[in-house]
Design an enzyme around this catalytic site. Structure first.
Site, PDB file in Angstrom:
ATOM      1  N   ILE A  41     -22.226  42.399   0.431  1.00  0.00           N
ATOM      2  CA  ILE A  41     -23.002  41.331  -0.222  1.00  0.00           C
ATOM      3  C   ILE A  41     -22.051  40.232  -0.697  1.00  0.00           C
ATOM      4  O   ILE A  41     -21.000  40.519  -1.276  1.00  0.00           O
ATOM      5  CB  ILE A  41     -23.741  41.893  -1.473  1.00  0.00           C
ATOM      6  CG1 ILE A  41     -24.494  43.184  -1.141  1.00  0.00           C
ATOM      7  CG2 ILE A  41     -24.613  40.826  -2.140  1.00  0.00           C
ATOM      8  CD1 ILE A  41     -25.890  43.049  -0.695  1.00  0.00           C
ATOM      9  N   GLY A  93      -6.742  51.019  -9.626  1.00  0.00           N
ATOM     10  CA  GLY A  93      -8.141  50.929 -10.037  1.00  0.00           C
ATOM     11  C   GLY A  93      -8.272  51.207 -11.519  1.00  0.00           C
ATOM     12  O   GLY A  93      -7.322  51.018 -12.294  1.00  0.00           O
ATOM     13  N   GLY A 108      -8.661  56.736 -12.130  1.00  0.00           N
ATOM     14  CA  GLY A 108      -7.266  57.164 -12.014  1.00  0.00           C
ATOM     15  C   GLY A 108      -7.026  58.511 -12.677  1.00  0.00           C
ATOM     16  O   GLY A 108      -6.353  59.391 -12.124  1.00  0.00           O
ATOM     17  N   GLU A 139      -1.873  52.730 -10.818  1.00  0.00           N
ATOM     18  CA  GLU A 139      -1.805  51.377 -11.388  1.00  0.00           C
ATOM     19  C   GLU A 139      -3.201  51.084 -11.933  1.00  0.00           C
ATOM     20  O   GLU A 139      -4.142  50.874 -11.153  1.00  0.00           O
ATOM     21  CB  GLU A 139      -1.411  50.361 -10.326  1.00  0.00           C
ATOM     22  CG  GLU A 139      -0.037  50.662  -9.760  1.00  0.00           C
ATOM     23  CD  GLU A 139       0.642  49.458  -9.114  1.00  0.00           C
ATOM     24  OE1 GLU A 139       1.856  49.482  -9.018  1.00  0.00           O
ATOM     25  OE2 GLU A 139      -0.064  48.517  -8.717  1.00  0.00           O
ATOM     26  N   CYS A 143      -5.801  42.751 -13.462  1.00  0.00           N
ATOM     27  CA  CYS A 143      -5.380  43.850 -14.343  1.00  0.00           C
ATOM     28  C   CYS A 143      -4.529  43.312 -15.478  1.00  0.00           C
ATOM     29  O   CYS A 143      -4.589  43.803 -16.593  1.00  0.00           O
ATOM     30  CB  CYS A 143      -4.621  44.894 -13.546  1.00  0.00           C
ATOM     31  SG  CYS A 143      -3.271  44.200 -12.589  1.00  0.00           S
TER      32      CYS A 143
HETATM   33  P1  NAD Z   1     -12.374  51.709  -9.494  1.00  0.00           P
HETATM   34  O1  NAD Z   1     -11.638  52.754 -10.254  1.00  0.00           O
HETATM   35  O2  NAD Z   1     -13.843  51.582  -9.697  1.00  0.00           O
HETATM   36  O3  NAD Z   1     -12.182  51.915  -7.917  1.00  0.00           O
HETATM   37  C1  NAD Z   1     -10.903  51.923  -7.313  1.00  0.00           C
HETATM   38  C2  NAD Z   1     -10.968  52.656  -5.987  1.00  0.00           C
HETATM   39  O4  NAD Z   1     -11.239  54.037  -6.240  1.00  0.00           O
HETATM   40  C3  NAD Z   1     -12.062  52.164  -5.042  1.00  0.00           C
HETATM   41  O5  NAD Z   1     -11.552  52.116  -3.724  1.00  0.00           O
HETATM   42  C4  NAD Z   1     -13.139  53.243  -5.174  1.00  0.00           C
HETATM   43  O6  NAD Z   1     -13.964  53.362  -4.045  1.00  0.00           O
HETATM   44  C5  NAD Z   1     -12.277  54.472  -5.370  1.00  0.00           C
HETATM   45  N1  NAD Z   1     -12.950  55.607  -6.009  1.00  0.00           N
HETATM   46  C6  NAD Z   1     -13.978  55.588  -6.902  1.00  0.00           C
HETATM   47  N2  NAD Z   1     -14.299  56.852  -7.270  1.00  0.00           N
HETATM   48  C7  NAD Z   1     -13.457  57.687  -6.610  1.00  0.00           C
HETATM   49  C8  NAD Z   1     -13.292  59.095  -6.570  1.00  0.00           C
HETATM   50  N3  NAD Z   1     -14.059  59.920  -7.276  1.00  0.00           N
HETATM   51  N4  NAD Z   1     -12.320  59.601  -5.793  1.00  0.00           N
HETATM   52  C9  NAD Z   1     -11.514  58.807  -5.068  1.00  0.00           C
HETATM   53  N5  NAD Z   1     -11.645  57.457  -5.040  1.00  0.00           N
HETATM   54  C10 NAD Z   1     -12.590  56.900  -5.808  1.00  0.00           C
HETATM   55  O7  NAD Z   1     -11.632  50.338  -9.814  1.00  0.00           O
HETATM   56  P2  NAD Z   1     -11.988  48.861  -9.303  1.00  0.00           P
HETATM   57  O8  NAD Z   1     -13.228  48.399  -9.959  1.00  0.00           O
HETATM   58  O9  NAD Z   1     -11.910  48.804  -7.822  1.00  0.00           O
HETATM   59  O10 NAD Z   1     -10.755  48.034  -9.857  1.00  0.00           O
HETATM   60  C11 NAD Z   1     -10.730  47.445 -11.122  1.00  0.00           C
HETATM   61  C12 NAD Z   1      -9.749  48.166 -12.012  1.00  0.00           C
HETATM   62  O11 NAD Z   1      -8.471  48.217 -11.365  1.00  0.00           O
HETATM   63  C13 NAD Z   1      -9.511  47.469 -13.326  1.00  0.00           C
HETATM   64  O12 NAD Z   1      -9.455  48.406 -14.354  1.00  0.00           O
HETATM   65  C14 NAD Z   1      -8.137  46.805 -13.105  1.00  0.00           C
HETATM   66  O13 NAD Z   1      -7.466  46.527 -14.309  1.00  0.00           O
HETATM   67  C15 NAD Z   1      -7.456  47.813 -12.263  1.00  0.00           C
HETATM   68  N6  NAD Z   1      -6.337  47.222 -11.515  1.00  0.00           N
HETATM   69  C16 NAD Z   1      -5.047  47.538 -11.864  1.00  0.00           C
HETATM   70  C17 NAD Z   1      -3.973  46.966 -11.206  1.00  0.00           C
HETATM   71  C18 NAD Z   1      -2.553  47.264 -11.597  1.00  0.00           C
HETATM   72  O14 NAD Z   1      -1.654  46.859 -10.874  1.00  0.00           O
HETATM   73  N7  NAD Z   1      -2.295  47.942 -12.713  1.00  0.00           N
HETATM   74  C19 NAD Z   1      -4.214  46.057 -10.173  1.00  0.00           C
HETATM   75  C20 NAD Z   1      -5.529  45.762  -9.825  1.00  0.00           C
HETATM   76  C21 NAD Z   1      -6.584  46.354 -10.497  1.00  0.00           C
END
Ligand code: NAD
Length: 454
Positions: free
Chosen positions: A4, A204, A209, A226, A261
């Site tokens: 989307i 993420g 994490g 991260e 992040c």
């Molecule tokens: P998220 O945790 O929702 O998802 C991240 C990834 O994990 C996605 O690919 C998702 O499909 C996967 N995922 C979800 N559930 C899972 C499971 N049970 N098992 C395995 N994989 C699974 O995060 P998001 O919304 O994609 O990202 C945003 C977050 O990431 C924010 O908190 C941001 O601060 C952080 N972030 C951190 C950095 C850093 O360098 N520290 C960089 C970018 C983003």
């Protein structure tokens, strides 16, 4: 799976999600491919990455358009992201040989000793959508250069970009059984946790994490995380240019629609310069243009995820209910798309969600502080530890605050910045391990000690 456009809510396309069977087949292929890839010389592996670097430049307009269409960042910021990713790749191209070549420790005497850096094997790279190129290349480029195969799980909000990355890596010469994508939502990521991977590299949220770290702990393989942040910016009373400081802070808050992040998520200002700073910040924030991210004049595009509108509104309402004042924004604009107005709140304090929970949107609270001690106490009142910024005319004074920060990065007179030459890491709930710099090259290999007698 439907893709989307968050600016228009139109369906861009539909793609096929991976299944348990396809994930398993891809993993088996990667296991075979990795053994061969590890025998390719380091120079040849780097040469392939150089081709990928060139292809990113060649296709940058198409790649930037896809990224903007599927996650909503203004087009110029998509182009900036591609340039930034290339700068990081160049760092790895230029520095990997130094940190991955065999290291002779003792060359004289009866027993010679050296360290050889061996790949981990097949690694999982589970990634986020907010900077898919930047956070992706932090992992898959040094992993591939180090001789690993990569099972790359792009976010479900950046799947088309993930497929572009796969196509270009294969076109550059990475064998198809050395880099594969797992397309889908969290459930597909979950399947990677079931497999006997040789390392997990996750970008993420803290929630996911932590779950992943717990789930893979018994495998006894590296697990790097991260994660999120609630990064503070502190303005001291000796700043030289309040307008420039406000402009920097505003960019740190709203760049990428606030979905970084290391975005500035809370601002503390010493009382002597507080009014001047708030005036300058609000004046500049009010001028930001919200709209179609493909338009050149747009500063603020949509949020990537619909549910984030209600999340931000809840933070704003909670703060107002506890005494905060909205100086600008605070609403969901009418019409299509997942937009949220760039928002500034004052009279804020730490009982408000706005000052404690990661916002991940163009929203900030500005709090008045009387001195450095109060600022340090508030800056440190967080479960996160990604970055912290101090603005001051005096480095020694700023450094005294920077030393107190339990964060992976600190900034003097800058913010929301990542350098390929410096380690990128978080403390506390912001993560484990480091990418970038030489730590980020060595993160994807394991040392083997050679004792050579005779
Ligand atoms: P998220 O945790 O929702 O998802 C991240 C990834 O994990 C996605 O690919 C998702 O499909 C996967 N995922 C979800 N559930 C899972 C499971 N049970 N098992 C395995 N994989 C699974 O995060 P998001 O919304 O994609 O990202 C945003 C977050 O990431 C924010 O908190 C941001 O601060 C952080 N972030 C951190 C950095 C850093 O360098 N520290 C960089 C970018 C983003």
């Amino acid at each position: 799976m439907q893709i989307i456009n968050p600016a228009t809510e139109a369906i861009i396309t539909e793609i096929t999600e991976d299944t348990t069977l396809t994930v398993k087949e891809k993993f088996e292929a990667l296991t075979i491919g990795q053994r061969l890839w590890a025998t390719v010389s380091l120079e040849e592996r780097i040469a392939v990455i150089q081709k990928f670097y060139d292809l990113l430049e060649l296709h940058k307009d198409e790649l930037a358009n896809t990224l903007t269409a599927e996650m909503g960042k203004p087009l110029q910021q998509s182009l900036n992201e591609l340039n930034g990713a290339r700068a990081r790749i160049l760092f790895f191209i230029e520095h990997s040989a130094k940190y991955l070549s065999d290291e002779w420790i003792t060359t004289e005497g009866a027993t010679k000793e050296k360290i050889v850096y061996e790949p981990l094997g097949v690694i999982a790279n589970i990634s986020a959508w907010n900077y898919p190129y930047l956070v992706g290349v932090n992992v898959f480029i040094p992993a591939l250069i180090g001789g690993n195969a990569v099972f790359y799980k792009p976010s479900e909000y950046a799947s088309l970009t993930g497929l572009h990355i796969q196509n270009l890596l294969h076109q550059a010469g990475i064998p198809s059984n050395c880099f594969q994508t797992a397309i889908g939502r969290g459930g597909v990521g979950e399947q990677l946790l079931q497999l006997p991977m040789d390392g997990y590299f996750f970008t993420g949220s803290y929630k996911t994490g932590k779950y992943i770290a717990e789930k893979v702990a018994s495998k006894m393989v590296p697990c790097q995380l991260e994660l999120g942040g609630k990064d503070p910016l502190y303005v001291m009373d000796d700043v030289e240019d309040i307008n420039k400081t406000a402009a920097d802070a505003l960019e740190g808050v709203v760049y990428n629609n606030g979905q970084s992040c290391c975005a500035v998520e809370r601002i503390y200002v010493q009382e002597k310069v507080y009014d001047a700073f708030v005036d300058a910040y609000v004046a500049q924030c009010s001028k930001l243009v919200i709209g179609n991210p493909l338009d050149k004049i747009t500063d603020i595009g949509p949020l990537s995820r619909k549910e984030q509108q209600a999340f931000l509104l809840n933070q704003v309402n909670d703060a107002v209910g506890l005494g905060a004042t909205i100086m600008c924004g605070g609403k969901i604009p009418e019409g299509k798309g997942y937009f949220f107005e760039p928002t500034v709140l004052v009279n804020v304090h730490h009982a408000m969600k706005l000052m404690k929970e990661e916002s991940f949107g163009p929203v900030v609270g500005i709090q008045k502080v009387k001195d450095d001690a109060e600022a340090i106490q508030l800056m440190q009142d967080t479960a996160y530890g990604l970055t912290a910024a101090v603005y001051s005319g005096n480095f020694e004074r700023a450094e005294a605050v920077m030393k107190q920060m339990v964060t992976g990065s600190v900034y003097w007179n800058c913010c929301d910045r990542v350098s390929a030459a410096l380690p990128w890491s978080g403390r506390k709930q912001s993560g484990l391990g480091a990418t970038l710099s030489y730590q980020g090259i060595r993160a994807f290999v394991q040392p083997k000690a050679y004792h050579i007698r005779g």
